[in-house]
Each structure stands twice: as C-alpha cells, then as structure tokens.
Design an enzyme around this catalytic site. Sequence first.
Site, short mmCIF file in Angstrom:
data_model
loop_
_atom_site.label_atom_id
_atom_site.label_comp_id
_atom_site.label_asym_id
_atom_site.label_seq_id
_atom_site.Cartn_x
_atom_site.Cartn_y
_atom_site.Cartn_z
N GLU A 65 -3.62 7.48 -4.01
CA GLU A 65 -3.49 6.24 -3.26
C GLU A 65 -3.39 5.05 -4.20
O GLU A 65 -4.14 4.97 -5.17
CB GLU A 65 -4.70 6.06 -2.34
CG GLU A 65 -4.61 4.83 -1.45
CD GLU A 65 -5.92 4.56 -0.70
OE1 GLU A 65 -6.01 4.90 0.48
OE2 GLU A 65 -6.86 4.03 -1.32
N TYR A 94 0.85 -1.19 0.00
CA TYR A 94 0.00 0.00 0.00
C TYR A 94 0.89 1.24 0.00
O TYR A 94 1.85 1.32 0.77
CB TYR A 94 -0.88 0.01 1.26
CG TYR A 94 -1.64 1.30 1.48
CD1 TYR A 94 -2.97 1.42 1.11
CD2 TYR A 94 -1.00 2.41 2.04
CE1 TYR A 94 -3.66 2.62 1.31
CE2 TYR A 94 -1.69 3.61 2.23
CZ TYR A 94 -3.01 3.71 1.86
OH TYR A 94 -3.69 4.88 2.05
#
Length: 381
Positions: free
Chosen positions: A190, A101
């Site tokens: 993101e 991530y």
Amino acid sequence: MDLYEYQGKELFRRVGIPVSDGRLAVSPEEARAAASSLGGPVVVKAQVLTGGRGKAGGVKLAEDPADAEQKARDILGLDIRGHIVRKLWIEKASDIAKEYYLSITFDRGEKKPLFMFTTQGGVEIEQVAEENPDALIRLHVDSSEGFQPWIARRLIYGGRVEDASEQKQIASIIEKLYKAFVDFDAMLCEINPLIVTPDGEVKALDSKFTVDDNALFRHPDVSEMRDTAAADPLEAFAREKGVTYVKLDGDVGICGNGAGLSMSTVDVVAHVGGKPANFCDLGGGGNAQGVVDALEVITRDPQVKSIFFNIFGGITRCDEVARGILEALERLDMSTYPIVVRLDGTNAQEGRKILADAGKPNIYPEATMLDGAKRAVELAR
Ligand code: GDP
Ligand code: MN
C-alpha cells in the site's frame, strides 16, 4: 510478516518505484547526523508496525539538523497505539501538491489480487470507501493473465487523473507495484500517500508492506528484516523452536494437534469458564521432540497454572505424544504443573498405557475433550 515503512520502501526501490532518500536513526544524535548528510529539510518518521503515525505525532518536519535532533527526541519513546518508537526514518522532505492512494492486496473472497486507487489520498481509505465510494477504483487481477497495461489505464482513467505525465508515471508505478506484490509473495502493498510534487514528480511517500509468512523461506533477505526485539519474546522463542504458538491472557496452557482442534480446545476451555493461556498447535505429524519443544514454550509463560493436551490422532500417533510428554517431564522441571491428557484416535490405547505405566502423579488422563477442559480449568484454580 509486516514490514516497517523503511523496509517496504527498500523493496519499492528495488522494483523501481520512486521513493525519497533517507537514513535510519535510533538516537537523536543519529537523527541529526542523518539530516546533515541528507541536507535541507527532512521528515522525522516513527518506525512502528501500525498506521496513523502522523495523527499520533509520529511524523514531523524538521528544518535543519538541530531541529531533526529535537524532533527525534520528541518522537523516540512515544507510544503509538501500543507500539513504542525505537527507530526513526529520516527522509528528505518532499513538497506535496497532491496526495493519491494506491494499493494491491489479496481478496480472499474473489481469490484474486485486488488493486485500489483513488486521487482522494492522504486520509484513511476506509473513510473514502464510505463517504465517496465512486472515487475509489477497485480492480481485480486475473493471476493467470498477470499484469496487463489496460489494468493501469483503467485505474488511472477511473480515478480521473488528467495530466499526461502523471498518467505515465502512475501507470509505471502500478506495474511495478504488481511486480513487487508477486515477486515478494506479498499479501498487501500500500502507498498512502502516493504524492505528486509541485514539479509533477510522482512518488511513494509511505509504504505498508505485508509478506506472506508461508513464503518467507523463499525470501531469506526479507525474512532477515524481522525485528526480533519488537516481537513478543515468547512468540519469538516459539518461532525459533518451530512451534506454532500464540500467547493469550489466561492460565490454562493448551496443546492440540491441528489448528482446528487447537482452536476448538481454546473455545471449550473458555466455554467451561476457564481462561486459555495460549494457542499451541503440534501440527499433523507431532513427534516426541515436537511435544518437548511445545512444552518448553508453554511453560516459559509464568501465567500458566495447568496444561491441557488435547490430541486426536490421525497422522499423529498418540503413543508418540505420550512419549514426548514423559520426555519433557524428564528434561524440563515440570513437577509443579498438573497436565491433563486426552488421547484419542491412532494408537490411543498404547499412548494411555505408556502414561499409566509411568505413574506420574501430575498427569491426569481424561477421556473426552469436555471433561479434559473442565479438569484443566479446575486444576488451574
Ligand atoms: P502515517 O500517518 O502512518 O500514514 O504516515 P505517513 O508516512 O503517510 O505520513 C503522514 C502524513 O505526513 C502524510 O500524509 C503527509 O501529509 C505528511 N508527510 C509525510 N512526509 C512528508 C514530506 O516529506 N513532506 C510533507 N510536506 N509532508 C509529509
Ligand atoms: Mn500513510
């Protein structure tokens, strides 16, 4: 402004962040054609402006074009947390060895961009933050220094990425993500998951990209990405007119000048037992045309029963607002709406006189915000 996954990936591609090849499709037939032109297995992905698509059945692997057509049929029309799927992104399927991530967002508290990285990707990042906080590496960037190579190294070593080739690729992606964040005036970029394939290739499998609305004028190409069909038609109309407007659920239309006063007006209407139909801000320099535009937007909402003008003139001149209200009464069919008007501040006397002289039966002057709110709520009943 939130971008769809495929749009965010387009911006990733422009700054050099690796993404898979894909095509947009709006029908099962197009999905089939996209899959056959890509070749091999594909992923059929719902394009909606919300996360958690995978869990909601909005992301499906397809073996071949016929399968892609079937999966597209399953996904199109799905309701994912209130968002109906009308578009699909058909992407060459990736093999996944690891899911990481990476994000950069704006930390308003620190007034600095904030990088977050973890090798525990693929799940909700809030869950990692809660259950395994040490695995989530957070790092602020000093905007005046800008990106520095040590930033990438600290994130990567902090996250205990050990493979040298992975380290190198991720460092490059971190630097490019910072560039995307700055170049496109983003509020959030993101990548979840950032994957490593079995061959050791690192790439962005998903994208969440939010661009600051106030900077859109600098990015006409991004601004064009707005999906007007998916937006609330009333809010889209307001945007067209340049009116700052948020639709709410009640029946008292509200118009103030300045965001603070407009929000207080919403609160006061609720406080006296009413239900605001909208938030609408004329802004600082509210002129007659601005008032006409605002009223045109507010009266397009069929739920509106009464309208409350709450104006405190600073830069805004109350006589100008009064003229705008009268002009709107001329131009729009507004005879069915009781309009409560509270004018205070710059040129309030003149404004009140203009309204009084016009002698319109559906204009109700009030001296204070509280009395105005009470009257508007009464009149909505
Ligand atoms: P989200 O659920 O809205 O975050 O959508 P994502 O794009 O992140 O996809 C959800 C999940 O689907 C990912 O975490 C992956 O596990 C899986 N997925 C997406 N694309 C692929 C792919 O190309 N290959 C494989 N094997 N899985 C994928
Ligand atoms: Mn995701």
